[in-house]
Scaffold this motif. Structure first.
Motif, PDB file in Angstrom:
ATOM      1  N   THR A 179      -2.452  -0.444   7.772  1.00 27.89           N
ATOM      2  CA  THR A 179      -2.578  -1.482   6.616  1.00 27.89           C
ATOM      3  C   THR A 179      -3.070  -2.632   7.181  1.00 27.89           C
ATOM      4  N   THR A 209       0.711  -1.105   0.054  1.00 26.03           N
ATOM      5  CA  THR A 209      -0.047   0.188  -0.047  1.00 26.03           C
ATOM      6  C   THR A 209       0.772   1.326   0.021  1.00 26.03           C
ATOM      7  N   VAL A 236       0.654   4.641   1.540  1.00 29.01           N
ATOM      8  CA  VAL A 236      -0.105   5.512   2.678  1.00 29.01           C
ATOM      9  C   VAL A 236       0.343   7.084   2.675  1.00 29.01           C
ATOM     10  N   SER A 278       1.679   3.654   9.323  1.00 28.70           N
ATOM     11  CA  SER A 278       1.302   3.328   8.096  1.00 28.70           C
ATOM     12  C   SER A 278       1.069   1.581   8.213  1.00 28.70           C
TER      13      SER A 278
END
Length: 368
Positions: free
Chosen positions: A101, A60, A62, A97
């Motif tokens: 996630t 991901t 972020v 983050s």
């Protein structure tokens, strides 16, 4: 040769793709979560980063900046069983983050549902009027609950704002009527207060004006009385300083008597009993002018004695005539009042003739 060229091209493409997968540039205020063979490996910070191609992959990306999200209106029931629609605005930022996630699948949706649930709990304990006037309290309560819950997700809720609270249309109409009535009541009160103050000021002004007029009238009367007293005192002092004799006073009385009788309002008046005495005294005074102390006639006075006696005779005759006319008027008034049957008035005094006033016995005795 053709096969070698194709192979060379394929190797070049593989090298380029490998370099692309190996080099990762992360912009400011963003973090990339890297997994190696499906397991969390590390977090890429802003700048140039190198990865193991075909083994490491970015899970991901972020955004670490503070974000703003506006939730759609939510129907909420207050404690007085009224349905209101509330719009909320949420300010948050991701502080971790990795937890954002892996701890929750969709933290934004979770924050929205948590906000709606907490808002319903808070608004459900308040009535409509308090809910409309307690936005700061509601915001603080929402911020505390959301911050405590989202902390384990690596998210920091910085601020929660209620954008609008919309009551039902019928309630809005009732509230507008209530506010209109309240404004009308305040306007009526202010108008009444103004009218009251106006009347008070008018009354105070009239009071002060009346007091000033009364004080001015009092001062005028005092000054007028002082002036009259001063005039009387001046006349009195002048008379005493002149030391008039009895004959002068009797003569002045005879001169004033016809003027008194000629008054239109003097229908009935009383002739004092001292009138004959005054006239007799005048006759005696005129007869004994030469013998009174301080009244020795001068040669000029001796020459005009005849004129003085003539004027005195005329004044006495006029006074006697006026007295007789007044007596007749009194008799006629008594007859009209009693109708001719009532008791008669006092007997009429004998008329006084001017000659008797001048020929006073005391004067003859003094002359003899």
């Amino acid at each position: 040769m053709e096969f070698a060229a194709i192979l060379l091209i394929a190797v070049a493409v593989i090298v380029v793709v490998t370099l692309v997968k190996a080099v990762r540039i992360v912009p400011q205020q963003r973090q990339d979560v890297v997994e190696r063979l499906g397991k969390y490996k590390r977090t890429l910070n802003p700048g140039l980063n190198l990865l193991v191609p075909y083994i490491d992959a970015v899970r991901t990306k972020v955004d670490m900046r503070e974000q703003v999200v506006s939730f759609p209106p939510q129907p909420v029931i207050t404690s007085d069983n009224l349905v209101v629609s509330i719009d909320t605005v949420l300010y948050f930022k991701v502080v971790d983050s990795v937890r954002a996630t892996y701890e929750i699948s969709n933290f934004l949706q979770a924050i929205e549902q948590l906000t709606v649930t907490t808002l319903r709990n808070v608004i459900g304990s308040l009535d409509l009027e308090r809910a409309l006037t307690s936005r700061e309290e509601i915001n603080r309560h929402l911020s505390g609950v959301l911050d405590e819950t989202t902390g384990r997700w690596g998210i920091k809720v910085t601020r929660v704002e209620i954008k609008a609270i919309e009551p039902p249309p019928s309630i809005r109409d009732s509230m507008e009527k209530q506010m209109r009535a309240e404004r009308d009541r305040r306007a009526a009160i202010l108008n009444a207060e103004g009218h009251k103050q106006s009347q008070i000021l008018t009354a105070e002004g009239e009071k002060q004006a009346a007091v000033l007029r009364a004080d001015g009238d009092r001062q005028a009367r005092i000054l007028q009385a002082e002036g009259q007293a001063k005039a009387i005192r001046t006349v009195f002092d002048a008379i005493h300083q002149a030391n008039p004799s009895q004959k002068v006073l009797a003569y002045q009385y005879l001169q004033a008597l016809p003027q008194i009788a000629n008054g239109t309002a003097n229908k009935v008046w009383i002739v004092p009993t001292e009138l004959t005495k005054a006239l007799e005294g005048m006759g005696g005074a005129l007869g004994g002018l030469a013998n009174m102390v301080g009244d020795v006639p001068s040669p000029e006075a001796t020459k005009s004695a005849t004129e003085v006696e003539r004027e005195a005779a005329e004044a006495a005759h006029a006074a006697a005539t006026a007295a007789q006319e007044i007596h007749d008027e009194v008799r006629v008034a008594e007859a009209q009042a009693t109708g001719g049957n009532g008791p008669q008035g006092l007997p009429a005094p004998e008329p006084v003739s001017p000659q008797s006033l001048l020929n006073d016995p005391s004067d003859q005795r003094e002359r003899g």
